[in-house]
Design an enzyme around this catalytic site. Sequence first.
Site, PDB file in Angstrom:
ATOM      1  N   ASN A 241      32.047  48.498  40.866  1.00 44.88           N
ATOM      2  CA  ASN A 241      31.651  47.502  41.868  1.00 44.88           C
ATOM      3  C   ASN A 241      31.214  48.184  43.155  1.00 44.88           C
ATOM      4  OD1 ASN A 241      34.054  47.781  43.699  1.00 44.88           O
ATOM      5  ND2 ASN A 241      35.088  47.196  41.797  1.00 44.88           N
TER       6      ASN A 241
ATOM      7  N   ASP B  48      47.020  43.917  36.214  1.00 42.83           N
ATOM      8  CA  ASP B  48      46.929  43.582  37.639  1.00 42.83           C
ATOM      9  C   ASP B  48      48.046  44.307  38.401  1.00 42.83           C
ATOM     10  OD1 ASP B  48      47.136  42.277  40.182  1.00 42.83           O
ATOM     11  OD2 ASP B  48      45.822  40.729  39.351  1.00 42.83           O
ATOM     12  N   ILE B  49      47.645  45.324  39.158  1.00 43.52           N
ATOM     13  CA  ILE B  49      48.637  46.185  39.830  1.00 43.52           C
ATOM     14  C   ILE B  49      49.404  45.394  40.891  1.00 43.52           C
ATOM     15  CG2 ILE B  49      48.974  48.398  41.017  1.00 43.52           C
ATOM     16  CD1 ILE B  49      46.083  49.142  40.142  1.00 43.52           C
TER      17      ILE B  49
ATOM     18  N   ASP C 172      38.653  44.030  37.199  1.00 39.33           N
ATOM     19  CA  ASP C 172      39.468  43.039  36.491  1.00 39.33           C
ATOM     20  C   ASP C 172      39.294  43.150  34.977  1.00 39.33           C
ATOM     21  OD1 ASP C 172      40.568  41.797  38.752  1.00 39.33           O
ATOM     22  OD2 ASP C 172      38.686  40.737  39.114  1.00 39.33           O
TER      23      ASP C 172
HETATM   24  N1  CTP Z   1      44.179  43.962  42.226  1.00 44.55           N
HETATM   25  C1  CTP Z   1      45.042  44.754  41.502  1.00 44.55           C
HETATM   26  N2  CTP Z   1      44.829  44.970  40.173  1.00 44.55           N
HETATM   27  C2  CTP Z   1      43.800  44.429  39.531  1.00 44.55           C
HETATM   28  C3  CTP Z   1      42.901  43.626  40.257  1.00 44.55           C
HETATM   29  C4  CTP Z   1      43.112  43.406  41.601  1.00 44.55           C
HETATM   30  O1  CTP Z   1      45.986  45.248  42.082  1.00 44.55           O
HETATM   31  N3  CTP Z   1      43.615  44.668  38.248  1.00 44.55           N
HETATM   32  C5  CTP Z   1      44.448  43.723  43.657  1.00 44.55           C
HETATM   33  C6  CTP Z   1      43.415  44.298  44.601  1.00 44.55           C
HETATM   34  O2  CTP Z   1      43.755  45.607  45.006  1.00 44.55           O
HETATM   35  C7  CTP Z   1      43.473  43.312  45.763  1.00 44.55           C
HETATM   36  C8  CTP Z   1      43.762  42.001  45.088  1.00 44.55           C
HETATM   37  O3  CTP Z   1      44.426  42.326  43.879  1.00 44.55           O
HETATM   38  O4  CTP Z   1      44.532  43.598  46.632  1.00 44.55           O
HETATM   39  C9  CTP Z   1      42.513  41.243  44.789  1.00 44.55           C
HETATM   40  O5  CTP Z   1      42.818  40.162  43.997  1.00 44.55           O
HETATM   41  P1  CTP Z   1      41.957  39.734  42.716  1.00 44.55           P
HETATM   42  O6  CTP Z   1      42.586  38.539  42.148  1.00 44.55           O
HETATM   43  O7  CTP Z   1      41.763  40.797  41.734  1.00 44.55           O
HETATM   44  O8  CTP Z   1      40.610  39.484  43.372  1.00 44.55           O
HETATM   45  P2  CTP Z   1      39.321  39.320  42.584  1.00 44.55           P
HETATM   46  O9  CTP Z   1      39.045  40.468  41.673  1.00 44.55           O
HETATM   47  O10 CTP Z   1      38.277  39.039  43.584  1.00 44.55           O
HETATM   48  O11 CTP Z   1      39.743  38.102  41.660  1.00 44.55           O
HETATM   49  P3  CTP Z   1      39.126  36.655  41.473  1.00 44.55           P
HETATM   50  O12 CTP Z   1      38.074  36.858  40.468  1.00 44.55           O
HETATM   51  O13 CTP Z   1      40.287  35.876  40.979  1.00 44.55           O
HETATM   52  O14 CTP Z   1      38.657  36.224  42.810  1.00 44.55           O
END
Ligand code: CTP
Length: 386
Positions: free
Chosen positions: A205, A302-303, A275
């Site tokens: 990204n 998801d960390i 994601d």
């Molecule tokens: N995050 C994480 N691990 C993942 C994805 C995201 O720790 N696999 C963390 C990012 O570091 C950030 C937050 O979650 O702090 C972002 O949330 P997220 O739900 O992943 O945002 P988006 O990817 O934009 O999700 P959405 O499509 O639901 O908007």
Amino acid sequence: MHILLGVSSGIAIYKTVDLVSKLRKENYDIDIVMTENAAKLVSPTVFSAVGNCNVYINTFDINHGWITHTDLSKKTDIFVLAPATANTIAKIANGLADNLLTTIALALPEKTPKVIVPTMNTRMYENPITQKNLENLNKYGWYILEPDEGHLACGDIGKGRYPDNRKILEVIKFITSPKILMNKKVLVTAGPTRENIDPIRFISNNSSGKMGYSMAKVAKRLGAYTCLISGPTCLEKPHLIDEFIQVTSANEMFNRVMERVTEYDLIIMTAAVADYKPKTVSNSKIKKVNSKLIVELERTKDILSEIGKNKKNNQIVVGFAAETENIIEYGKEKLKKKNADYIVANNANEVMGKDSTKVYVISKDSIKEIEGSKEKVAEEIYKIII
Ligand code: CTP
């Protein structure tokens, strides 16, 4: 903040002109004191114009009642000597005051922070006499910024090079920042992750890592032990940081974070973690075919959610949300869903890759809007959460 910059006659003096320019851009109130020999290498006019400041050289100039050495030394918040020659170091370490620069150095109040940037030929630097002088200055509370190694003006290769001005600036900021994160450990993630499709292609990204790197730099400045876990970015490793760990994929980031997370007080999840990742990674390059190519994706771990689930009472967990619409609403949802203490939400269309940002710091019971450079915003975020 007033900075008094001492300039002695190292050949790297031309690099100090850029330091002055950087200090001016950061709005420091600057005064410069040069030795006479330094003024033979680069004209004081250059320093004065670049810094929009006064340049002092002579102890006995008539200044209408202003006693240059004592008045300047009283006025300053931090004294930085760059470049510092072996000769000037030796004089200061032994209390000699035979020119304006060394007289000011002797007159500086004990509590004034003092930084010295030794820059010279390796043999002069490594000479036990110079080392002893630096050791003594260090004992008297001077911060010694070690020179870099590499090609020197004389053609030798070794230790003695003038360090990157960004490093000097970071040391100045570190020394002059309030230590509101003293005795805290801060873990920051930053940048994008890369999910390989084959040995050549990946999914990633647009995250530049700038916000995460700012969160890490500022945590260090504010006194925290700081670990930065970064995905691939074009940014240089922040100077002074305690631990810097580079990762590529979301899974690697998950593992590196989880190994450490329990030791940390503040966990700042700035990274734009992917994601989804390809379900299978081809070991060899995928050759093109005429029909379409379908890559099956599966969710990554998801960390932030994992940390939120196992959070200890004294830990503060901060997530970030890059959105393009309904910024606050989606931020609030993420706060709950991921059990974070704060979500810092922003409009990705406006701030991604930029040096400045506008964010909403969302907690259970408040929303605060902050705008400014990413470093300034990082500072404000720490003030809110601490
Ligand atoms: N995050 C994480 N691990 C993942 C994805 C995201 O720790 N696999 C963390 C990012 O570091 C950030 C937050 O979650 O702090 C972002 O949330 P997220 O739900 O992943 O945002 P988006 O990817 O934009 O999700 P959405 O499509 O639901 O908007």
